[in-house]
Design a protein around this motif. Structure first.
Motif, PDB file in Angstrom:
ATOM      1  N   ASP A  44      -2.402 -35.578  -9.490  1.00  0.00           N
ATOM      2  CA  ASP A  44      -2.892 -36.202  -8.263  1.00  0.00           C
ATOM      3  C   ASP A  44      -4.164 -37.033  -8.432  1.00  0.00           C
ATOM      4  O   ASP A  44      -4.658 -37.600  -7.466  1.00  0.00           O
ATOM      5  N   ALA A  45      -4.686 -37.095  -9.645  1.00  0.00           N
ATOM      6  CA  ALA A  45      -5.888 -37.923  -9.840  1.00  0.00           C
ATOM      7  C   ALA A  45      -5.528 -39.406  -9.814  1.00  0.00           C
ATOM      8  O   ALA A  45      -6.412 -40.255  -9.691  1.00  0.00           O
ATOM      9  N   GLY A  46      -4.215 -39.703  -9.967  1.00  0.00           N
ATOM     10  CA  GLY A  46      -3.796 -41.106  -9.866  1.00  0.00           C
ATOM     11  C   GLY A  46      -3.173 -41.666 -11.137  1.00  0.00           C
ATOM     12  O   GLY A  46      -3.128 -42.877 -11.315  1.00  0.00           O
ATOM     13  N   LYS A  47      -2.669 -40.792 -11.997  1.00  0.00           N
ATOM     14  CA  LYS A  47      -2.120 -41.249 -13.273  1.00  0.00           C
ATOM     15  C   LYS A  47      -0.936 -42.195 -13.085  1.00  0.00           C
ATOM     16  O   LYS A  47      -0.882 -43.250 -13.716  1.00  0.00           O
ATOM     17  N   SER A  48       0.007 -41.821 -12.224  1.00  0.00           N
ATOM     18  CA  SER A  48       1.177 -42.691 -12.018  1.00  0.00           C
ATOM     19  C   SER A  48       0.740 -44.017 -11.417  1.00  0.00           C
ATOM     20  O   SER A  48       1.221 -45.084 -11.816  1.00  0.00           O
ATOM     21  N   THR A  49      -0.174 -43.950 -10.474  1.00  0.00           N
ATOM     22  CA  THR A  49      -0.654 -45.172  -9.817  1.00  0.00           C
ATOM     23  C   THR A  49      -1.330 -46.076 -10.840  1.00  0.00           C
ATOM     24  O   THR A  49      -1.105 -47.283 -10.874  1.00  0.00           O
ATOM     25  N   LYS A  70       7.987 -42.639  -7.976  1.00  0.00           N
ATOM     26  CA  LYS A  70       7.588 -41.379  -7.364  1.00  0.00           C
ATOM     27  C   LYS A  70       7.617 -41.452  -5.851  1.00  0.00           C
ATOM     28  O   LYS A  70       7.344 -42.509  -5.283  1.00  0.00           O
ATOM     29  N   ARG A  73       7.901 -44.532  -3.248  1.00  0.00           N
ATOM     30  CA  ARG A  73       7.622 -45.829  -3.828  1.00  0.00           C
ATOM     31  C   ARG A  73       8.923 -46.487  -4.238  1.00  0.00           C
ATOM     32  O   ARG A  73       9.877 -45.832  -4.598  1.00  0.00           O
ATOM     33  N   ASN A 163     -11.743 -42.553 -10.663  1.00  0.00           N
ATOM     34  CA  ASN A 163     -10.773 -43.208  -9.771  1.00  0.00           C
ATOM     35  C   ASN A 163     -11.020 -42.823  -8.305  1.00  0.00           C
ATOM     36  O   ASN A 163     -11.750 -41.880  -8.023  1.00  0.00           O
ATOM     37  N   LYS A 164     -10.379 -43.525  -7.418  1.00  0.00           N
ATOM     38  CA  LYS A 164     -10.420 -43.287  -5.971  1.00  0.00           C
ATOM     39  C   LYS A 164     -11.808 -43.536  -5.394  1.00  0.00           C
ATOM     40  O   LYS A 164     -12.246 -42.838  -4.483  1.00  0.00           O
ATOM     41  N   ASP A 166     -12.667 -45.789  -3.639  1.00  0.00           N
ATOM     42  CA  ASP A 166     -12.537 -46.327  -2.277  1.00  0.00           C
ATOM     43  C   ASP A 166     -12.621 -45.236  -1.223  1.00  0.00           C
ATOM     44  O   ASP A 166     -12.661 -45.513  -0.036  1.00  0.00           O
ATOM     45  N   ARG A 167     -12.591 -43.974  -1.673  1.00  0.00           N
ATOM     46  CA  ARG A 167     -12.620 -42.867  -0.709  1.00  0.00           C
ATOM     47  C   ARG A 167     -13.923 -42.102  -0.832  1.00  0.00           C
ATOM     48  O   ARG A 167     -14.543 -42.094  -1.892  1.00  0.00           O
ATOM     49  N   SER A 276     -10.497 -48.124  -8.450  1.00  0.00           N
ATOM     50  CA  SER A 276      -9.532 -47.600  -7.505  1.00  0.00           C
ATOM     51  C   SER A 276      -8.155 -48.091  -7.929  1.00  0.00           C
ATOM     52  O   SER A 276      -7.837 -49.276  -7.789  1.00  0.00           O
ATOM     53  N   ALA A 277      -7.388 -47.181  -8.511  1.00  0.00           N
ATOM     54  CA  ALA A 277      -6.081 -47.586  -9.043  1.00  0.00           C
ATOM     55  C   ALA A 277      -5.178 -48.090  -7.932  1.00  0.00           C
ATOM     56  O   ALA A 277      -4.446 -49.057  -8.096  1.00  0.00           O
ATOM     57  N   VAL A 278      -5.258 -47.438  -6.768  1.00  0.00           N
ATOM     58  CA  VAL A 278      -4.340 -47.789  -5.695  1.00  0.00           C
ATOM     59  C   VAL A 278      -4.659 -49.180  -5.139  1.00  0.00           C
ATOM     60  O   VAL A 278      -3.784 -49.894  -4.669  1.00  0.00           O
TER      61      VAL A 278
END
Ligand code: G4P
Length: 545
Positions: A44-49, A70, A73, A163-164, A166-167, A276-278
């Motif tokens: 959930d840290a954003g690896k796939s993203t 995933k 998507r 990562n992230k 933006d939050r 921010s990967a997303v």
């Protein structure tokens, strides 16, 4: 999806098959422009993203979502195994290759589920660098920690991406502090966030002192819009938000956090990026950092410690075996990391352990669930060899000049279960299946006289390895199994002399692995300690990991 065309893949020695030196030069050149790495993170840290964002930036795929598919998507939902579909997780690893800025990037995917498996560790044996993804709100999480320890043990240099951003999340300095105090990794920020997590304006670029402003784009599936400006312009625009960032960064610099390449390569320090990967912010900086700083494939030591130069004739080792990826074909695919020389499809190589020839007619690259034929590969690349029934994890293949690389260490298992055939009369299939799963490294298979051949003990680093074993025994080998969990959680290598003593104690027993290693297993570390004090010194030794 077709294989990704690499722009300058044509190499000089094809046109001029002249001399060996020329050939070596071409291989060295190809090796030098490769970057082979894995992303490690807590789920959930954003690896796939991030994986998708990296590929997107490199224009390897048209839109985000094609790698893992995933959740909801868009893209391909991997159905290599029904279990993956059921759970929405990726058990099998993909190897993503793309060209970026004259470099060939090989991104080896590690399984992203909430559970450890030996697969993850093996992937780390096949990379030259790792990107450690840290969730800005959570900092270092347990599995980031564990994976990082493996990188350290293997000497894999780590680039950290927070990562992230933006939050809302932790304070940037507090995250630097966590890296230092919790994992003893010296942070060397290459960028520094401007604005706190959640109110993110962009980053300060340490190389130029400029402000890289970030503009949110709707949708996020394209590259983030960035604008560079001077420090003065940034101050005019942002006032104290900018000057605060500069002050923090200067503070870090004055306390010795400048980039030091030797420290990075040694694994003692890590360059840090914020992004921010997303929203696709910081992804290009990561690619540029990989190209500029991550090591290219280098000489790899063989079992005697002698280095195999990248320009030497072809060699590689198997770091992963995947069976049942293609249900229509029922094949076994061996993933080989090329260590030296040029691989060309169809070449006959030697299997170091048996001395037998191995033909490579069916070499493939594997991207997500798609495969395409590989014609040639160079150090750092990964090839998939089909019908690799003779190959096991850790095996070496070579051409011309003999070499055998060290075997990939097996990790200390933490989960144990007795396996029995669920249906009587299937003993042959049962034995064959269990043996095969052990050889592939899906689980470790342990035996003892006391338990007998019909009740082997399966051992794993993560319990999901049992699910995979159970699934494959039923669907692939035609012998459903029952698993009876054993309450052990700690394993040590044990000397033959000490085995009877361990076996005489409650909460402990000894078992022998297929490679001949004797293991003593214990319910917990306290039982281990109480048994160990009754044994001659040196009877028990930790297993790698
Ligand atoms: P993993 O592979 O490491 O398990 O993580 P994954 O990429 O699946 O990301 C986990 C969740 O975190 C996803 O949300 C994803 O969108 C989100 N995420 C990843 N990177 C960022 C980022 O930079 N900023 C923010 N705000 N979120 C990020 P999800 O709700 O679980 O799934 P989805 O429906 O959004 O795909």
């Amino acid at each position: 999806m077709d294989a990704i065309a690499l722009p300058d893949r044509e190499i000089a020695d094809r046109r001029d098959p002249g001399g060996a030196d020329h050939h070596k030069g071409a291989v060295a050149h190809e090796a030098a422009r490769r970057r082979t790495f894995a992303v490690i993170s807590h789920p959930d840290a954003g690896k796939s993203t991030l994986t998708e964002a990296l590929a997107l930036h490199a224009r390897a795929i048209g839109e985000a979502g094609a790698v893992h598919g995933k959740g909801n998507r868009r893209g391909v939902v991997s159905d290599w195994m029904e279990m993956e579909k059921d759970r929405g997780i990726s058990i099998t690893s993909a190897v993503l290759q793309f060209a970026y800025d004259g470099t060939v990037v090989n991104l080896l995917d590690t399984p992203g589920h909430a559970d450890f498996s030996e697969d993850t560790y093996r992937v780390l044996a096949a990379v030259d660098a790792a990107v450690m993804l840290v969730d800005a709100a959570k900092g270092i999480e347990p599995q980031t920690f564990k994976l990082f320890e493996v990188c350290r043990a293997r000497g894999v240099p780590v680039i950290t991406v927070v990562n992230k951003w933006d939050r809302p999340g932790l304070d940037a300095l507090a995250i630097m502090d966590e890296l230092t105090t919790r994992i003893d990794l010296h942070p060397m920020p290459l960028t520094w966030p401007v604005g706190v997590a959640g109110d993110f304006h962009g980053v300060l670029d340490s190389a130029t002192g400029e402000f890289v402003q970030f503009t949110r784009t709707p949708g996020g599936a394209t590259e983030a819009i960035t604008t560079r400006m001077s420090s003065d312009e940034a101050e005019q625009l942002l006032g104290s938000t900018w000057t605060d960032a500069v002050e923090e960064f200067d503070l870090l610099r004055s306390s010795g956090h400048d980039y030091d390449h030797e420290l990075f390569l040694s694994g003692a320090a890590s360059p840090v990026l914020f992004g921010s990967a997303v929203l696709n912010f910081g992804v290009r900086q990561l690619l540029d950092t990989l190209v500029a700083l991550a090591p290219a494939p280098g000489a790899r030591p063989d079992r005697t410690g002698a280095p195999r130069a990248v320009a030497a004739p072809f060699s590689g080792f198997v770091f992963k075996i995947q069976a049942g990826m293609d249900r229509a074909h029922r094949d076994r695919l061996a993933f080989v990391r090329v260590c030296s020389g040029r691989f060309s499809r169809g070449m006959v190589v030697t299997h170091a352990d048996t001395g037998r020839p191995f033909t490579t007619k069916y070499a493939q690259s594997v991207f997500g669930r798609d495969r395409s034929t590989v014609e040639e590969a160079f150090p750092g690349d990964v090839i998939g060899l089909v019908n690799a029934n003779a190959l096991r994890v850790g095996d070496t293949l070579y051409a011309d000049e003999k070499v055998a690389f060290p075997r990939i260490p097996l990790f200390a298992p933490e989960h144990f279960a007795v396996a029995r055939a669920a249906v009587t009369g299937k003993q042959k299939q049962f034995r064959r299946g269990i043996e095969q799963l052990g050889e592939e490294g899906v689980v470790q298979v342990l035996h003892s006289d006391r338990r007998g051949a019909q009740a082997p003990v399966l051992a794993a680093v993560g319990p999901m390895q049992f699910d995979v074993a159970q699934h494959r025994m039923e669907h692939e080998f035609g012998s459903a199994i029952r698993l009876e969990p054993l309450g052990y959680s700690v394993a040590r290598a044990v000397t033959a002399a000490a085995m009877p003593i361990v076996d005489s104690r409650p909460g402990a027993e000894t078992l022998t692995r297929a490679d001949g290693l004797h293991l003593a297993v214990f319910v917990d570390k306290w039982r281990l300690a109480s048994v160990e004090k009754d044994l001659p010194v040196g009877s028990l030794t930790p297993i790698f990991g």
